[in-house]
Each structure stands twice: as C-alpha cells, then as structure tokens.
Scaffold this motif. Sequence first.
Motif, PDB file in Angstrom:
ATOM      1  N   ASN A 123     -11.004  -6.816 -15.147  1.00 36.30           N
ATOM      2  CA  ASN A 123     -11.200  -8.259 -15.332  1.00 36.30           C
ATOM      3  C   ASN A 123     -11.149  -9.057 -14.027  1.00 36.30           C
ATOM      4  N   CYS A 124     -11.195  -8.387 -12.889  1.00 39.09           N
ATOM      5  CA  CYS A 124     -11.331  -9.116 -11.615  1.00 39.09           C
ATOM      6  C   CYS A 124     -12.813  -9.440 -11.427  1.00 39.09           C
ATOM      7  N   GLU A 125     -13.297 -10.370 -12.203  1.00 38.25           N
ATOM      8  CA  GLU A 125     -14.734 -10.613 -12.316  1.00 38.25           C
ATOM      9  C   GLU A 125     -15.338 -11.321 -11.111  1.00 38.25           C
ATOM     10  N   LYS A 126     -14.514 -11.907 -10.243  1.00 34.40           N
ATOM     11  CA  LYS A 126     -15.030 -12.560  -9.041  1.00 34.40           C
ATOM     12  C   LYS A 126     -15.012 -11.643  -7.824  1.00 34.40           C
ATOM     13  N   LEU A 127     -14.500 -10.434  -7.988  1.00 38.34           N
ATOM     14  CA  LEU A 127     -14.419  -9.501  -6.860  1.00 38.34           C
ATOM     15  C   LEU A 127     -15.815  -9.015  -6.501  1.00 38.34           C
ATOM     16  N   THR A 128     -16.270  -9.378  -5.301  1.00 42.02           N
ATOM     17  CA  THR A 128     -17.620  -9.004  -4.858  1.00 42.02           C
ATOM     18  C   THR A 128     -17.634  -8.332  -3.493  1.00 42.02           C
ATOM     19  N   GLU A 129     -16.506  -8.374  -2.752  1.00 42.80           N
ATOM     20  CA  GLU A 129     -16.479  -7.820  -1.393  1.00 42.80           C
ATOM     21  C   GLU A 129     -15.299  -6.861  -1.250  1.00 42.80           C
ATOM     22  N   VAL A 130     -15.596  -5.642  -0.791  1.00 41.91           N
ATOM     23  CA  VAL A 130     -14.550  -4.647  -0.553  1.00 41.91           C
ATOM     24  C   VAL A 130     -14.802  -3.988   0.798  1.00 41.91           C
ATOM     25  N   ILE A 131     -13.750  -3.872   1.600  1.00 43.51           N
ATOM     26  CA  ILE A 131     -13.789  -3.027   2.789  1.00 43.51           C
ATOM     27  C   ILE A 131     -13.001  -1.762   2.481  1.00 43.51           C
ATOM     28  N   GLN A 132     -13.632  -0.615   2.658  1.00 46.32           N
ATOM     29  CA  GLN A 132     -12.970   0.672   2.471  1.00 46.32           C
ATOM     30  C   GLN A 132     -12.867   1.372   3.816  1.00 46.32           C
ATOM     31  N   ASP A 133     -11.645   1.428   4.354  1.00 47.91           N
ATOM     32  CA  ASP A 133     -11.437   2.198   5.582  1.00 47.91           C
ATOM     33  C   ASP A 133     -11.552   3.684   5.262  1.00 47.91           C
TER      34      ASP A 133
END
Length: 328
Positions: A123-133
Amino acid sequence: MQKGNLFDENSKISYTIENGEAVIYTCDDDRDSMVIPSELGGCPVTKIMPYAYSGKHMKYIRFPEQLHVIDHHGFSECRRIEHLDFPGELRTIGNYAFYNCIGVTFVHLTPYIKSIGFGAFKNCEKLTEVIQDKKEDCDISIGSILDDLNQAIHVTMRHLHEDGSYEDAKVTFTEHYYEVVANVASMCKQFESTEFGSGKYMRYCLGMDDVDYTKYDSMFYVLLRGDPLRIIVTVAMDRLMFPYMLKDEYRAQYIDYLKEHALEAGELFVRDVDMDKLHYFLSLDVLGMEDTDRLIDEAAEMDKPALTSVLMDYRHSHFSMADVTFDL
C-alpha cells in the motif's frame, strides 16, 4: 539480558539491553522529524521491535547506523513518512514493517539487506523511486518491494566498486494491474480477470543478484504494446544516459524509437524543464528542423529562456539558412 524494560526520558523510548545491544520496544514521542538514538543505556541500538513506531506522524526519520533489524509492523501506518534512507548495517526488514505508509515516495536500499518480509511495503502507492546499492558479493532486495507494488517504479541500480567509485544503471519496472469482473453469463458465480500493463513481464528481468539487462532491453517491444509514451521515453532515455551493460543493438533500438517520436519526446523534456535530458536528447541528432522550431516556440511561450537558448543553439548548429524554404 538486563531484566525489565528501561525508559529513556529524552527520547521517550522504552527499551531493553540484550547482549550489550539496545532493543527498542515502544516510543511515546511523536513529532515531524524523528531521530532514533544511536545509543540507549550506553549500548548501540540494533533492533526495533514489532509496532514500536507504528502509527506515528513523522515525515522525516533518521535511523541509527548500527541498526540491524526492523521487526514486523515496526513503522506500519506511518502515513506521513516520505523518504526512507536505510543505514548500512541493516540486515532485516520484517513483514508489514512499512505497511500502509502511503506517503513514502523514495527508498534507498543498502547492499547488505538480506531479507525484506512479506507486505513490508504494501500500500505504499506513492513509492516511485528506489536506489538499490549493489555489491558484487551481495544479493539485492528490491524484488520484495516490486512484489508488493503494481505501480511503475524507477530504480537506480548503484553498482559499487572496491575503490569507492560506482556506476549507475537506471531501469523502470512498469505498471501492471488486474481488473476482475463477474461473468454474468455464467450459471455459476464466476469471475474473470484481465491484466493490463507490461510490469509483470518487466519484473521477470530481475534476478537475485542483479537486473538481467540484456533481457530487460529485449523486452522493450512489450512496452510498445500499450504503455504511455512518457514511460517508454523514460525507459529509452535512462538506458541511453546510463548505459550499464547496454549492447549496441539495443542502443540502436532506443535511438530509433526516439527518432520516430522526436517531437513528443522533446516536448516532454521542455515541459518538464529537464535540462539534462534535453541536452542528451539533442546530442543524439534525431530532431528535425521543423520540430526544433516547434520546441523553440513552446519554450518561449513558457518563458524559459535557458531552454530557448539551448534549442536555438541546436538549430543554428544543425540547420543553415539553405535549409529554409520560402513560399512565393
């Protein structure tokens, strides 16, 4: 283990000491900016227990550097948190740890996170950006987030090198969703589902230790079946601008698409006032004179002199007066 719960008056935190490490059980504080202490009782804070911060109203949170575990529901229902920048020592994020954190837009995952539980970002519906180290000897954890969410997620894979340098790859895992309707013609109560979006197929390109970039690039045709132009242009530009493991044949496919949709792509960069993408786009030499003039007019109407100047320079360097025709 020290017997009984301890209470820190400054941070309003209830905690215990286990094997020389502080474990947080509850927090009575509730403020916009929450800084979880790095030490309690003279011991490093390494674990946050279930529901310890659930339902708080913080917008900003800073985690202690030696934090190892966020247990289940640790921050569930914290609906105002926007950014999650996890510490380098974090190893485990439990089930539903950030469930219903509907304000989260950005997450930074470190390379040493070994486990993200079921529904941790549901339900984190606004999550659009992820950095994966990403380090060579470590698996990645982004897959658990992508399993929870159907929206388009823009992922920066940050490949870390031993000398401290890094190389970014930018990939978008596109949207996918299902629509379930009742089959009214059926004698029995039955439902039929229809799948929309290419996201299901793009998620197949994610492995345990990295993205399969060749597979990802080869799936570009799937996007062309119905994804929005903005998403398709974003995928093409990100792979061209951050060409980690990009083969020549796929570089050509992205450039061909941008050439075919040059005006529409240019309009996106102008309207977004995205100078970096506009500069790179112009360097590809896919924009014709007529389309350049249209973009110049649009930038001028928006009163964006920097954009107008860049486009005028491009026009002057690529099209001479001999290219201009006059109606008699």
